[in-house]
Design an enzyme around this catalytic site. Structure first.
Site, PDB file in Angstrom:
ATOM      1  N   ARG A 112       0.879  -1.174   0.000  1.00 29.87           N
ATOM      2  CA  ARG A 112       0.000   0.000   0.000  1.00 29.87           C
ATOM      3  C   ARG A 112       0.910   1.215   0.000  1.00 29.87           C
ATOM      4  O   ARG A 112       1.703   1.415   0.933  1.00 29.87           O
ATOM      5  CB  ARG A 112      -0.894   0.019   1.238  1.00 29.87           C
ATOM      6  CG  ARG A 112      -1.503   1.390   1.462  1.00 29.87           C
ATOM      7  CD  ARG A 112      -2.562   1.435   2.502  1.00 29.87           C
ATOM      8  NE  ARG A 112      -3.786   0.815   2.014  1.00 29.87           N
ATOM      9  CZ  ARG A 112      -4.989   0.997   2.580  1.00 29.87           C
ATOM     10  NH1 ARG A 112      -5.118   1.785   3.618  1.00 29.87           N
ATOM     11  NH2 ARG A 112      -6.061   0.391   2.096  1.00 29.87           N
ATOM     12  N   HIS A 139      -7.645   0.842  -6.109  1.00 27.98           N
ATOM     13  CA  HIS A 139      -7.832   0.037  -4.896  1.00 27.98           C
ATOM     14  C   HIS A 139      -8.569  -1.252  -5.299  1.00 27.98           C
ATOM     15  O   HIS A 139      -9.735  -1.463  -4.948  1.00 27.98           O
ATOM     16  CB  HIS A 139      -8.620   0.841  -3.856  1.00 27.98           C
ATOM     17  CG  HIS A 139      -8.535   0.292  -2.466  1.00 27.98           C
ATOM     18  ND1 HIS A 139      -7.787  -0.825  -2.142  1.00 27.98           N
ATOM     19  CD2 HIS A 139      -9.127   0.706  -1.295  1.00 27.98           C
ATOM     20  CE1 HIS A 139      -7.906  -1.064  -0.848  1.00 27.98           C
ATOM     21  NE2 HIS A 139      -8.720  -0.157  -0.315  1.00 27.98           N
ATOM     22  N   GLN A 142     -10.286  -3.795  -2.636  1.00 27.31           N
ATOM     23  CA  GLN A 142     -11.550  -3.299  -2.088  1.00 27.31           C
ATOM     24  C   GLN A 142     -12.695  -3.597  -3.056  1.00 27.31           C
ATOM     25  O   GLN A 142     -13.755  -4.087  -2.656  1.00 27.31           O
ATOM     26  CB  GLN A 142     -11.454  -1.783  -1.832  1.00 27.31           C
ATOM     27  CG  GLN A 142     -12.734  -1.173  -1.306  1.00 27.31           C
ATOM     28  CD  GLN A 142     -13.093  -1.666   0.093  1.00 27.31           C
ATOM     29  OE1 GLN A 142     -12.263  -1.636   0.984  1.00 27.31           O
ATOM     30  NE2 GLN A 142     -14.325  -2.113   0.291  1.00 27.31           N
ATOM     31  N   ASP A 234     -17.158   7.666  -1.135  1.00 28.48           N
ATOM     32  CA  ASP A 234     -15.867   7.589  -0.449  1.00 28.48           C
ATOM     33  C   ASP A 234     -15.530   8.990   0.061  1.00 28.48           C
ATOM     34  O   ASP A 234     -16.161   9.982  -0.347  1.00 28.48           O
ATOM     35  CB  ASP A 234     -14.801   7.063  -1.436  1.00 28.48           C
ATOM     36  CG  ASP A 234     -13.442   6.830  -0.782  1.00 28.48           C
ATOM     37  OD1 ASP A 234     -13.380   6.725   0.460  1.00 28.48           O
ATOM     38  OD2 ASP A 234     -12.429   6.770  -1.517  1.00 28.48           O
ATOM     39  N   CYS A 274     -16.191   2.185   1.232  1.00 28.63           N
ATOM     40  CA  CYS A 274     -15.032   1.335   1.513  1.00 28.63           C
ATOM     41  C   CYS A 274     -14.542   1.474   2.951  1.00 28.63           C
ATOM     42  O   CYS A 274     -13.863   0.592   3.460  1.00 28.63           O
ATOM     43  CB  CYS A 274     -13.907   1.667   0.538  1.00 28.63           C
ATOM     44  SG  CYS A 274     -13.415   3.399   0.589  1.00 28.63           S
ATOM     45  N   ARG A 302     -13.406  -8.265   2.537  1.00 28.44           N
ATOM     46  CA  ARG A 302     -11.988  -8.031   2.223  1.00 28.44           C
ATOM     47  C   ARG A 302     -11.188  -9.285   2.570  1.00 28.44           C
ATOM     48  O   ARG A 302     -10.323  -9.739   1.833  1.00 28.44           O
ATOM     49  CB  ARG A 302     -11.436  -6.840   3.028  1.00 28.44           C
ATOM     50  CG  ARG A 302     -11.993  -5.481   2.649  1.00 28.44           C
ATOM     51  CD  ARG A 302     -11.547  -5.069   1.257  1.00 28.44           C
ATOM     52  NE  ARG A 302     -10.098  -4.990   1.128  1.00 28.44           N
ATOM     53  CZ  ARG A 302      -9.336  -3.970   1.520  1.00 28.44           C
ATOM     54  NH1 ARG A 302      -9.899  -2.902   2.045  1.00 28.44           N
ATOM     55  NH2 ARG A 302      -8.027  -3.989   1.354  1.00 28.44           N
TER      56      ARG A 302
END
Ligand code: CP
Ligand code: NVA
Length: 314
Positions: A112, A139, A142, A234, A274, A302
């Site tokens: 990440r 991402h 996700q 988001d 998310c 996840r």
């Protein structure tokens, strides 16, 4: 898990959903469902016994870190948390040298970080699979978990309308790629200046054409949510954009999922985020805590979705 599935994926990187075909993504989702059921039934599935995952983080995380670490443990393997601040990468050792060193010791790397190019460079120099745990651009883990969640609630993916309200960021980009590949109709509503990257939109448009979905980027959030089956949002300021937070607050006014917006969507629409969320900004407390919110299913998935990725590529 069928041997054939593992042979298709073994050794591959998981960096962008755009790199996978609809059939391949469906296969990963099937494996994720199988792994989830096994886990819930209390049957161990220690496919990665003796394997190790290196996890490089140069940004914060709750879900990604915990789900990869727990996932690797449940698969019989071991995960190593490598903070960007503590490893030599943070003191200027190159990505190329880091990639080649870790390739001699671990069986896969999850990273990440800020720059997407850094992940591509890591993959170029590593001889082991690289999994993208979030960059400024994408991402994908996700969105894989989100597709799994949508399937669980709606029983299908193709033909559903997904409306994303807010910043044209890493989440918007991966939803464009994942949605387009799986035949969803994705509509992104963002203010001028905060639209998704046109090159991502163009690639997603081509993917949608090939896979029976559609992709649209508009200004009006109320238009976007009309009849939508899935509403997604988001944060307005992502990690690394903390200094822009104030300006963004003004720019995103009206781009909030609240009860008025919900009324325009399909009655049985699900609401996704998310996480982490900023209640009162991109989503109201009432909606995120309401009966249509599936945010903690997304968080749980996840774990299962990433176990499928690891079981297949490592
Ligand atoms: N959604 C997500 O990736 O959460 P974290 O930042 O907590 O990992
Ligand atoms: N867009 C957010 C997602 C966090 C999971 C960020 O990059 O900070």
């Amino acid at each position: 898990m069928k041997t054939i599935e593992r042979s298709i994926f073994k050794g591959r990187d998981f960096i962008s959903l755009h790199d996978f075909s609809q059939d391949e993504l469906s296969c990963i989702l099937d494996v994720a469902r199988e792994i989830k059921a096994e886990q819930k039934a209390g049957r161990p599935h220690t496919i990665l016994q003796g394997k190790t995952l290196g996890m490089i983080f140069t940004k914060s995380s709750t879900r990604t870190r915990v789900s990869f670490e727990v996932g690797m443990y449940q698969l019989g393997g071991h995960a190593l948390f490598l903070s960007g601040r503590d490893i030599q990468l943070g003191r200027g050792e190159t990505i190329a040298d880091t990639a080649r060193t870790l390739s001699r010791m671990v069986d896969g790397i999850m990273i990440r970080t800020f720059s997407h190019q850094e992940v591509l460079d890591l993959a170029k120099f590593a001889t082991i699979p690289i999994i993208n745990g979030l960059t400024d651009l994408l991402h994908p883990c996700q969105v894989l978990a989100d597709l799994m969640t949508i399937q669980e609630y709606k029983g299908r993916l193709a033909g559903l309308k997904l409306a994303y309200i807010g910043d044209g960021n890493n989440m918007a980009h991966s939803l464009l790629f994942g949605g387009a590949k799986m035949g969803l109709n994705v509509v992104i509503a963002s203010p001028q200046g905060y639209k998704p990257d046109p090159s991502v939109v163009a690639l997603a448009q081509a993917d949608a054409k090939e896979n029976g979905g559609s992709v649209e980027v508009i200004d009006d959030p109320l238009e976007a949510v009309k009849g939508a089956d899935v509403l997604y949002t988001d944060v307005w300021a992502s990690m690394g954009q903390e200094e822009e937070a104030k300006v963004r607050m003004t720019a995103f006014e009206g781009y909030q999922i609240n009860s008025d917006v919900m009324k325009r969507a399909d009655q049985s629409a699900i609401v996704m985020h998310c996480l982490p969320a900023h209640r009162g900004e991109e989503i109201t407390d009432e909606v995120i805590e309401g009966p249509q919110s599936v945010v903690f299913d997304e968080a749980e998935n996840r774990l299962h979705a990433q176990k499928a990725i690891m079981a297949l590529v490592i």
